[in-house]
Design an enzyme around this catalytic site. Sequence first.
Site, PDB file in Angstrom:
ATOM      1  CD  GLU A   1      42.880  24.093  26.897  1.00  0.00           C
ATOM      2  OE1 GLU A   1      43.186  25.177  26.968  1.00  0.00           O
ATOM      3  OE2 GLU A   1      43.252  23.442  26.369  1.00  0.00           O
TER       4      GLU A   1
ATOM      5  CB  ILE B   1      29.663  51.362  42.089  1.00  0.00           C
ATOM      6  CG1 ILE B   1      29.045  51.587  43.039  1.00  0.00           C
ATOM      7  CG2 ILE B   1      29.628  52.679  40.816  1.00  0.00           C
ATOM      8  CD1 ILE B   1      30.557  52.304  43.463  1.00  0.00           C
ATOM      9  CD  GLU B   2      31.604  47.523  39.794  1.00  0.00           C
ATOM     10  OE1 GLU B   2      32.646  45.655  39.658  1.00  0.00           O
ATOM     11  OE2 GLU B   2      31.574  48.108  40.684  1.00  0.00           O
TER      12      GLU B   2
ATOM     13  CG  HIS C   1      45.196  26.611  24.412  1.00  0.00           C
ATOM     14  ND1 HIS C   1      45.121  26.429  25.659  1.00  0.00           N
ATOM     15  CD2 HIS C   1      45.460  27.320  23.940  1.00  0.00           C
ATOM     16  CE1 HIS C   1      45.991  27.118  26.151  1.00  0.00           C
ATOM     17  NE2 HIS C   1      46.960  27.971  25.056  1.00  0.00           N
TER      18      HIS C   1
ATOM     19  CB  CYS D   1      50.086  26.079  25.335  1.00  0.00           C
ATOM     20  SG  CYS D   1      50.485  27.613  24.301  1.00  0.00           S
TER      21      CYS D   1
END
Length: 524
Positions: free
Chosen positions: A500, A145-146, A498, A369
């Site tokens: 990565e 639907i979305e 981060h 982190c």
Amino acid sequence: MKKYIVVTGGVLSGVGKGIFSASLARLLKECGLKINVLKIDPYLNVDAGTMNPNQHGEVFVTEDGYEADLDLGHYERFLGEDMKRTNNLTAGQIYSLVVQKEREGSYLGSTVQIVPHVTGEIKKRIEALDGEVNVVEIGGTVGDIESEVFLESVRQLALEKPREDFMFIHVTYVPYLKTTREFKTKPTQQSVQLLRRSGINPNMIVVRSEFAMNGDSLKKVALFGGVPQDMVINLPDVPNVYSIVELLYNLELHKKVAVWLKIDLPRETFNWDYPKVFKPLKIALVAKYLGTDDAYKSIVESILLSGASKPTTIDAEMLEEMNYEEVCAVLEEFDGLIIPGGFGKRGIEGKIKTIQFAREHKKPILGICLGMQLMVVEFARNVAGLKGANSTEFDPDTPHPVVTMMEEQKKIMKLGGTMRLGSQEMTIFEGTKLYEIYKTTKANERHRHRYEVNYEQYKDLFKFPGESGYKLTISAMSQFVEAIELEEHPYFIGVQYHPEFKSKVGNPHPLFKAFVDVLQKGKP
């Protein structure tokens, strides 16, 4: 020239639509075209920042501080280019904008409707892409639907442009029924029918399957899908997703796209250098989000792009329930350890035991982190003797808050998009392992955090390069501690940022490359 390739998905989610879109974009880039991409996510979240990684996979952070769906990570790694917040569009963004405009009176008294107001804003975002060829991936599955408003928007836009400016590629899945030993194309047929009901006829159908399909099955897809047989592409499972670019090239997909869009390819040479051999290193990713393999996607891909085999995920909660000797027995078999980022108290003590093991047994470890913050907590407890040391995230009443919330974060009440996000500059100190890895004193890295090391109150835990004593060496700083390491340890490095998120094909982040190199040197 501005052309559009719209990629839709059918049958089921997670079929590899994002990998295909990224591979297609890279293939066209190799042909000399200027490429831009847009991932459309039909969910009502404004961005992916508040989503649980167990349900939706990792949150990927861009240079400009946007919290995105993990598909933007695929685009970055494959294209070798930094994505921006403009490369992602959500239903939440569109509906928020339309409501805001209505409140401001921008629609001049009109009754605000899905068509033309919502679709109009979606079309504006798509048309703002500045590539010669723009790959637009619509998330979800046809029939959701979305997704309907986005399909309607691209249907309208395709009608407003010349036919050769738009190409629709539908990615579906064909299961193999072992009991009858045949491929079942009916789900794909029904998926194409659903797409047609939205007013869109696919120009190409990409069929995903567990293994290569036979010609008769592909003919059936072409017949019922309403496309020529040479516009049905079969992509079976492969052990290395980076090989898909080469596979598409061998299938001459770039030529088929060029014919449909009526464009000349500046070149047809192909120079796609991706990792093909992976060192059989045993790396443990001690983590808490175990609901999906995508929860730590960028870390896993950074290891693969550095030439090592896929890490093994270890449940931090499991280690939490073990005594220290049992933890040592579990982790001893691994060549190296990684403590990734995360939020919440669950599994924290298991990660701290892992860090203690790595420190005492000189096992290479990378803390990212939260991983770096817990390195400080472990050192404070087990070396400095600060009993009960912790982060205020997990124990607000800790007697030794060696990690605490950043000052500017204490005034913020909302969760979405409010952390320290995106690229920030830091200073790297000479005489450290980090400097040996980066070979520069200045670098920009991406952040996503609310808490920081409480350096001002606990300076005695740390030292700077050249100072004596068994302490955590600060190897990088901005307005707070960015990285720590231990001397006389093969690889004990923690970073607040981060790394990565910056790994790309042919150019993995140097921290991961150095980590893999250290592990390889330690092998007999």
